[in-house]
Scaffold this active site. Structure first.
Site, PDB file in Angstrom:
ATOM      1  N   HIS A 184       0.834  -1.215   0.000  1.00 37.66           N
ATOM      2  CA  HIS A 184       0.000   0.000   0.000  1.00 37.66           C
ATOM      3  C   HIS A 184       0.863   1.257   0.000  1.00 37.66           C
ATOM      4  O   HIS A 184       0.414   2.333   0.425  1.00 37.66           O
ATOM      5  CB  HIS A 184      -0.955   0.029   1.201  1.00 37.66           C
ATOM      6  N   GLN A 260     -17.530 -20.599 -43.486  1.00 39.99           N
ATOM      7  CA  GLN A 260     -16.619 -20.213 -44.568  1.00 39.99           C
ATOM      8  C   GLN A 260     -15.252 -19.835 -44.023  1.00 39.99           C
ATOM      9  O   GLN A 260     -14.234 -20.045 -44.670  1.00 39.99           O
ATOM     10  CB  GLN A 260     -17.196 -19.038 -45.374  1.00 39.99           C
ATOM     11  N   SER A 309      16.203  16.337 -19.574  1.00 38.22           N
ATOM     12  CA  SER A 309      15.152  17.336 -19.626  1.00 38.22           C
ATOM     13  C   SER A 309      15.645  18.485 -20.481  1.00 38.22           C
ATOM     14  O   SER A 309      16.833  18.805 -20.489  1.00 38.22           O
ATOM     15  CB  SER A 309      14.816  17.829 -18.203  1.00 38.22           C
ATOM     16  N   ASN A 323       8.314   4.779 -22.004  1.00 42.71           N
ATOM     17  CA  ASN A 323       8.017   4.472 -23.397  1.00 42.71           C
ATOM     18  C   ASN A 323       7.371   3.089 -23.505  1.00 42.71           C
ATOM     19  O   ASN A 323       6.391   2.893 -24.228  1.00 42.71           O
ATOM     20  CB  ASN A 323       9.310   4.521 -24.223  1.00 42.71           C
TER      21      ASN A 323
END
Length: 476
Positions: A184, A260, A309, A323
């Site tokens: 938790h 089919q 950055s 990513n």
């Protein structure tokens, strides 16, 4: 199967500088092409046509042993026809595309393409055997099964297996590195980093085994799955046996009862397993991202480039895992819709599966891209044992579980004064930070037998990891 053709010229958008330059529309064929390029050999439109040619050629050769009066190919004829598949290249794609512009039907174009290449062989003049008693879906279902099998077994599985092996290696290397668990999100009973990574490797391996055990089904039984045309044309032939031996000749599993279309249930099962692998891998990404966030992993600068950055030069962002998360979510959105829609076809046939299956390559491509990112991300991590050690030393309250468990065991053994163990430990630790001296003082005042008290006094958060390191051995 109704034709799937290019849009007529009048419906096409006018040319633009970017379109004329061949700029790809999507990320898989643009930015990430290098990673997913191996899938082009298996899941592209060209690969679909190559496998259609494969099916038509093998069916033709199969029929020469079945149809009375059929000419018998020489070894050279067989090699020549099979070279249509082995040598399928850009020129083949162009020739087939030109044929499709005339037929306005993709599978019919493949039929004419194969028939045209009988010229100069012993089968010249036997063009009627090409596509004999076939509906388009007889060819397509087998082609897709071959395509997907190739993509999964030759590209996706090797990449995914290499990733899981790398994760298992990291788990073994860090099997004894103690780490504060966070249930938790709160400090909890310590574990080891290796054991937590082993849990994820174990889960991923289980999904790999399911994917490795996938069945690839196929059928070749005519327009409504009854062998109707076959029986009328040649009533003395055991057509179900012919169909079965042909499908098995292709290395696929025979499906004897279909409409089919082949029912695609095997595809739904496979895509569900791939999606489940993706979801476990997504869990790995979020956990590793969190460990990076709290400093348990340090990222190697060389593995991530120099720019974290555009404005904060100090940052090294966990971009490989972010990513991967995004690509796993895209992959699963497609895999889920494939699995849920391909199992339904109105009455004996509708065309929704034709359009849907053209997205298989995109679904597998995004998964493959995620696998590549996670593998590279893991390779760029260093374990920060010092950070984990500081966290453990700051959270002696996690030994509360150990203390009250010992008290319970001693109460059962008849040691007096062991009443209300949970409540007494709770009073000491609930919502508080407890240091080593405070915990030792509490243990010393419990009245435990000397040997038991000594065992608890020697315990630290860093050594309270149970059998965690040993459990990593379960990876084999």
């Amino acid at each position: 199967m109704p034709a799937v053709t290019s849009a007529p010229a009048a419906a096409r958008p006018t040319s633009t500088p970017l379109a004329d330059a061949g700029i790809p529309l999507g990320a898989l064929d643009g930015r990430y092409r290098g990673v997913v390029a191996p899938l082009v050999e298996h899941l592209s439109e060209a690969a679909l046509n190559r496998e259609r040619v494969h099916v038509e050629v093998e069916w033709l050769l199969h029929l020469t042993r079945v149809v009375p009066g059929a000419p018998q190919p020489t070894e050279q004829d067989v090699a020549t026809l099979r070279d249509l598949v082995e040598g399928f290249d850009a020129d083949s794609v162009a020739e087939l595309a030109a044929t499709e512009r005339e037929t306005a039907h993709d599978v019919k174009a493949v039929e004419y393409y194969v028939a045209r290449h009988l010229e100069g062989t012993s089968l010249e003049g036997a063009e009627a055997l090409v596509h004999f008693c076939c509906t388009s879906e007889d060819v397509n279902n087998l082609a897709y099964a071959l395509m997907v099998r190739g993509a999964v077994t030759q590209v996706w599985l090797p990449a995914a297996t290499a990733l899981v092996d790398a994760l298992a290696d990291l788990a073994r290397a860090s099997a004894e590195v103690p780490m504060l668990a966070r249930t938790h999100g709160q400090p909890a009973t310590p574990t080891t980093l290796g054991k937590e990574l082993a849990v994820l490797a174990h889960r991923l391996r289980r999904q790999l085994r399911r994917v490795q055990g996938a069945e690839y089904l196929g059928k070749i039984n005519g327009a409504t799955g009854t062998f109707g045309a076959h029986v009328v044309a040649l009533p003395d032939v055991d057509w179900p046996a012919v169909g079965r031996t042909f499908v098995e000749h292709l290395g696929l599993t025979w499906n004897p009862l279909t409409t089919q279309i082949e029912s695609h249930d095997w595809q739904a099962e496979l895509y569900a397993d791939l999606a489940r692998f993706n979801r476990v891998l997504h869990n790995l990404c979020t956990d590793v991202w969190s460990y990076v966030s709290v400093g348990y992993f340090r990222q190697q600068l060389g593995a991530h480039g120099s720019t974290g950055s555009s404005t904060m030069p100090h940052k090294v962002n966990p971009i490989r895992f972010e990513n991967a998360e995004a690509n796993l979510e895209v992959s699963n959105a497609l895999l889920d819709v494939l699995a849920s829609t391909l199992t339904t076809s109105r009455l004996q046939r509708d065309l929704t599966d034709s359009s849907m299956q053209r997205n298989i390559g995109t679904a597998v491509g995004h998964s493959l891209l995620a696998v590549d990112n996670v593998r590279r991300g893991l390779a760029g991590l260093d374990v920060a044992e010092d950070v984990m050690a500081r966290d453990l030393d700051a959270t002696w309250e996690v030994l509360g579980e150990a203390v009250q468990s010992v008290m319970r065991a001693q109460a059962v053994a008849g040691v007096p004064g062991m009443d209300e163990p949970y409540e007494r430990v709770k009073e000491l630790t609930r919502g508080r930070r407890v240091d080593g001296p405070a915990m030792h003082e509490f243990v010393a005042g419990l009245g435990l037998p000397d040997d038991v008290a000594a065992r608890l006094a020697a315990l630290t958060p860093a050594t309270y990891t149970g059998l965690a390191s040993r459990l990593v051995d379960e990876l084999g």
